[in-house]
Enzyme design. Sequence first.
Site, PDB file in Angstrom:
ATOM      1  N   SER A  85       0.858  -1.194   0.000  1.00 54.61           N
ATOM      2  CA  SER A  85       0.000   0.000   0.000  1.00 54.61           C
ATOM      3  C   SER A  85       0.885   1.232   0.000  1.00 54.61           C
ATOM      4  O   SER A  85       2.009   1.199   0.521  1.00 54.61           O
ATOM      5  CB  SER A  85      -0.873   0.001   1.259  1.00 54.61           C
ATOM      6  N   TYR A  93      -2.207  -1.326  10.124  1.00 61.33           N
ATOM      7  CA  TYR A  93      -2.274  -1.486   8.663  1.00 61.33           C
ATOM      8  C   TYR A  93      -0.971  -1.006   8.017  1.00 61.33           C
ATOM      9  O   TYR A  93      -0.359  -1.716   7.226  1.00 61.33           O
ATOM     10  CB  TYR A  93      -3.467  -0.688   8.122  1.00 61.33           C
TER      11      TYR A  93
END
Length: 248
Positions: free
Chosen positions: A140, A153
């Site tokens: 990401s 995350y």
Amino acid sequence: MKLKDKVAIITGASSGFGKASALLFAKEGAKLVLVARKESSLKETENEIKKLGAEVISIPADVSSEENIKKIIETSVEKFRKIDIIFNNAGTFGPGNVEETDLETWNKVMNINLTSIFLMAKYAMKYLKESKGSIINTASAGGLIGFPQAASYAASKGAVISLTRSIAVDYAKDGVRCNAICPGTSATNMTEEVLKVPELCEGFLAPIPLHRFGNPEDVAHAALYLASDDSSYVTGISLPVDGGWTMA
Ligand SMILES: NC(=O)c1ccc[n+]([C@@H]2O[C@H](COP(=O)([O-])OP(=O)(O)OC[C@H]3O[C@@H](n4cnc5c(N)ncnc54)[C@H](O)[C@@H]3O)[C@@H](O)[C@H]2O)c1
């Protein structure tokens, strides 16, 4: 066709980036093993792929279980006799800074986003060495820059980028490549709720130089590049697909 007769396992294939990639890989001649948690939506992807004339099987499974990872690999080899491509794309979000994140959430996010990729590489490597295969991991943009309110995350995705490099340098001698994709904010189920709120939507859009959100096909095309021989001299990279967000 860029993936003619290549066998590709794609996790998180029931929606978003995984589904778009499965459809694109099928059009390019791949045989597919689709993995996700929800059997019904996985079957929908499977049916769409069958209509394209590609060979496909679905395995409903949670990728955070070691036994499930072993089963996915065994089932793939039983059906197709080899594995050429693994697209480790399944992932989950954990909201909150470190004070707000409980240990259960931290461990869940790490297990789904990171440990699953370690286990997949560990147990599939012997087949990937035989096929001189390619691993692609969905990291990401949040793993490349300080990403607020997402400690677990962002940490998991940063570690995916590191693990990608480790696998790349350890297995280049065997002809196995490993690369990551770092999507920016993209319109999928994962972001649906947030992007419905106009103020949040504007906040996410503001730092993106190309001034639009990503879509599943943007990532699917990057995955196709990294899966195919077009990228045969590329290993260990983390490719931002983020409209320039992390470059600005
Ligand atoms: N959408 C974004 O803005 C964005 C940005 C950067 C990275 N990502 C990453 O992209 C990947 C795909 O997400 P998406 O945006 O397409 O969202 P999505 O919600 O449409 O897809 C997520 C997929 O992962 C699967 N999945 C989740 N947990 C799983 C588990 N434990 N076992 C098996 N499958 C599981 C779901 O079933 C689904 O198929 C994720 O790794 C996510 O972190 C998304």
